[in-house]
Design an enzyme around this catalytic site. Structure first.
Site, PDB file in Angstrom:
ATOM      1  CE  LYS A  28      54.492  29.495  30.751  1.00 27.30           C
ATOM      2  NZ  LYS A  28      54.760  28.147  30.363  1.00 27.30           N
ATOM      3  CB  SER A  29      49.359  27.431  26.121  1.00 29.21           C
ATOM      4  OG  SER A  29      49.962  26.736  27.197  1.00 29.21           O
ATOM      5  NE  ARG A  33      49.639  25.032  21.849  1.00 27.07           N
ATOM      6  CZ  ARG A  33      50.040  24.737  22.854  1.00 27.07           C
ATOM      7  NH1 ARG A  33      50.763  25.670  23.569  1.00 27.07           N
ATOM      8  NH2 ARG A  33      50.184  23.441  23.310  1.00 27.07           N
ATOM      9  CG  ASP A 326      50.896  24.313  33.903  1.00 27.70           C
ATOM     10  OD1 ASP A 326      51.786  23.274  34.160  1.00 27.70           O
ATOM     11  OD2 ASP A 326      50.735  24.798  32.873  1.00 27.70           O
ATOM     12  CE  LYS A 353      53.345  19.570  33.852  1.00 32.02           C
ATOM     13  NZ  LYS A 353      53.139  19.481  32.374  1.00 32.02           N
ATOM     14  NE  ARG A 357      55.543  23.473  38.258  1.00 30.63           N
ATOM     15  CZ  ARG A 357      55.194  24.128  36.878  1.00 30.63           C
ATOM     16  NH1 ARG A 357      53.977  23.315  36.569  1.00 30.63           N
ATOM     17  NH2 ARG A 357      55.931  25.067  36.552  1.00 30.63           N
ATOM     18  NE  ARG A 402      52.645  27.282  35.456  1.00 31.61           N
ATOM     19  CZ  ARG A 402      52.232  28.377  35.036  1.00 31.61           C
ATOM     20  NH1 ARG A 402      51.678  29.409  35.196  1.00 31.61           N
ATOM     21  NH2 ARG A 402      52.348  28.277  33.550  1.00 31.61           N
TER      22      ARG A 402
HETATM   23  C1  S3P Z   1      51.612  22.922  27.674  1.00 33.92           C
HETATM   24  C2  S3P Z   1      51.369  21.970  28.217  1.00 33.92           C
HETATM   25  C3  S3P Z   1      51.421  21.207  29.656  1.00 33.92           C
HETATM   26  C4  S3P Z   1      51.666  22.373  30.464  1.00 33.92           C
HETATM   27  C5  S3P Z   1      52.606  23.406  30.104  1.00 33.92           C
HETATM   28  C6  S3P Z   1      52.180  24.145  28.916  1.00 33.92           C
HETATM   29  C7  S3P Z   1      51.461  23.608  26.385  1.00 33.92           C
HETATM   30  O1  S3P Z   1      52.649  20.676  29.870  1.00 33.92           O
HETATM   31  O2  S3P Z   1      52.301  21.912  31.640  1.00 33.92           O
HETATM   32  O3  S3P Z   1      52.862  24.714  31.191  1.00 33.92           O
HETATM   33  O4  S3P Z   1      51.332  24.823  26.285  1.00 33.92           O
HETATM   34  O5  S3P Z   1      51.170  22.808  25.631  1.00 33.92           O
HETATM   35  P1  S3P Z   1      52.580  18.871  29.164  1.00 33.92           P
HETATM   36  O6  S3P Z   1      52.290  18.950  27.890  1.00 33.92           O
HETATM   37  O7  S3P Z   1      54.104  18.400  29.534  1.00 33.92           O
HETATM   38  O8  S3P Z   1      51.567  18.342  30.264  1.00 33.92           O
END
Ligand code: S3P
Length: 449
Positions: A28-29, A33, A326, A353, A357, A402
């Site tokens: 997902k991240s 991007r 996560d 989050k 959580r 989640r």
């Molecule tokens: C993410 C960063 C994390 C994570 C999120 C995805 C990202 O959040 O919990 O699911 O893609 O940069 P935080 O930056 O708030 O820790």
């Protein structure tokens, strides 16, 4: 689009051994991007393996609204015709980021140094989450933001017409904040510097370099110092999105707690900024083999062979929190089946989050007969051993994918079934969760209300 229509109540029941192969979807991240950087490059970026979860689809729609051409060619195969750094157009309408904190925070960063305005909103979960952590550093570039009390969405952001570069030490461990500042720094002249005390996921740094930006990372006494040179011309890329280690966590953890299980989960990231869960599980005694280590889509990956295991409770070090942030909800489920207590410290970021959580897991596990201790920054789960968790409760997912998936994994190994009031948020990150788990032999059903 919020992606949340009708609630979908779901139930998980004690299952026979899980067997087979779990091909989890794209990260997902990295998917967010790929779309955002593709939109900021000049020319056509091609993406394969894109996660087609609602969070990422909302980011794709947002990139279109800012003027990029985003086209789906087939399953996971997308192209983005970018408009260049500083080339975003002003969206004609409100940008709805649905459930996605990553989406909205990164996009705010990406538009913050262009002289346009945009208004952002989201679903009931996202509109409760703090945006000040991003708009505070963006204001240093000259960006203005007007939201609801407490820095909540809906919020209008006025991009800086004459941005100045920024030096910013991120006060909370957050890859979203770091990334928002770096994306904003792209259209500021000179060098933007982000300092993080503890390393968080480094996909933005890797991908910015991949798209041709000049970026250096230096370890100093202050922490990691990331320096980005502004106003590059980003070059379109072919991005092969690797599988999501945070999604892989669900079948992996399910196999560990369901007696007799033996599964293969291919291509799980071993990026040290993402693999804290796997280190923790091995310390707990998990039988996980890391096969065929290699590189995929610029990330180190391995195929995981996972067998049901006798587990022991451990102390999870605070320094590991960012690399598994996560994964604490599903770790707390695994911990319930361990012998002894598992202590998770340094976890207060979990409270901001998609839901709180710590509270969500604590209440649901307690309802299923597990003893929990909870402080602002600590979660302690008293393990009941393999097969020892009663279950038999209806839990709440709080619009959090989640949390929903964690309770469904729990119910695969409890004595009595476990229900969740609403599994619809699962579609935000893991749209094929149900068929994938069913393919392994998991008994998860949509239940009548
Ligand atoms: C993410 C960063 C994390 C994570 C999120 C995805 C990202 O959040 O919990 O699911 O893609 O940069 P935080 O930056 O708030 O820790």
């Amino acid at each position: 689009m919020s992606g949340h229509g009708e609630a979908i109540p779901m139930t998980a029941r004690q299952s026979g051994p899980l067997k087979g192969r779990a091909d989890v979807p794209g990260d997902k991240s990295i998917s967010h991007r790929a779309l955002i950087l593709g939109a900021m490059a000049i020319g056509e970026t091609q993406v394969s393996g894109l996660l087609e979860g609602q969070d990422v689809l909302d980011t794709a729609a947002a990139m279109r609204a800012f003027g990029a051409e985003v086209i789906r060619h087939g399953e996971g195969a997308w192209s983005v015709h970018g408009v260049g750094v500083g080339g975003f157009a002003e969206p004609a309408d409100v940008i709805d980021c649905g459930n996605s904190g990553t989406g909205v925070r990164l996009i705010m960063g990406a538009m913050a140094t262009t002289a346009i305005s945009a208004t952002f909103t989201g679903d009931a979960s996202l509109n409760k989450r703090p945006m000040g952590r991003v708009t505070d550093p963006l204001s240093l570039f000259g960006t203005q933001a007007y939201g609801r009390r407490g820095g909540r969405l809906p919020m209008t952001v006025l991009g800086a017409a004459d941005p100045v570069p920024v030096r910013y030490a991120v006060p909370v461990p957050s890859a979203q904040v770091k990334s928002a500042v770096l994306l904003a720094g792209l259209n500021a002249p000179g060098q933007t510097v982000v300092i993080e005390k503890e390393p968080t996921r480094d996909h933005s740094e890797r991908m910015l370099r991949g798209f041709g930006a000049e970026l250096t990372v230096e370890k100093t006494g202050e922490g990691q110092v990331i320096t980005l040179t502004g106003q590059p011309e980003l070059k379109p890329q072919r991005v092969a999105v690797p599988r999501d280690p945070s999604s892989a966590a669900f079948p992996v953890c399910a196999a560990l707690i369901v007696e007799g299980s033996d599964i293969l989960v291919p291509g799980v990231s071993q990026n040290p900024t993402r693999n804290g869960l796997y280190t923790t599980l091995v310390e707990m005694g998990a039988d996980i083999e890391f096969l065929d280590p290699r590189e995929e889509g610029g990330e180190p990956v391995a195929d995981l062979r996972v067998r049901a295991s006798s587990l022991k409770g451990i102390e999870v070090p605070e320094a590991r929190a960012a690399s598994m942030i996560d994964e604490y909800p599903v770790l707390s489920v695994v911990a319930a089946f361990a012998e002894g207590k598992t202590v998770m410290r340094g976890v207060k970021e979990l409270r901001v989050k998609e839901s709180d959580r710590i509270d969500a897991m604590a209440r649901g596990l307690e309802a299923c007969g597990v003893r929990i201790e909870e402080e602002e920054d600590v979660l302690i789960v008293h393990g009941m051993g393999a097969g020892g968790v009663p279950g038999g409760a209806r839990t709440k997912s709080h619009l959090d994918h989640r949390i929903a998936m964690s309770f469904l994994v729990l119910g695969l190994a409890t004595k009595q079934p476990v229900s969740v009031d609403d599994g619809s948020p699962i579609a935000t990150s893991f749209p094929v969760f149900e068929p994938l788990m069913a393919g392994l032999g998991a008994r998860i059903e949509r239940a009548n209300r």
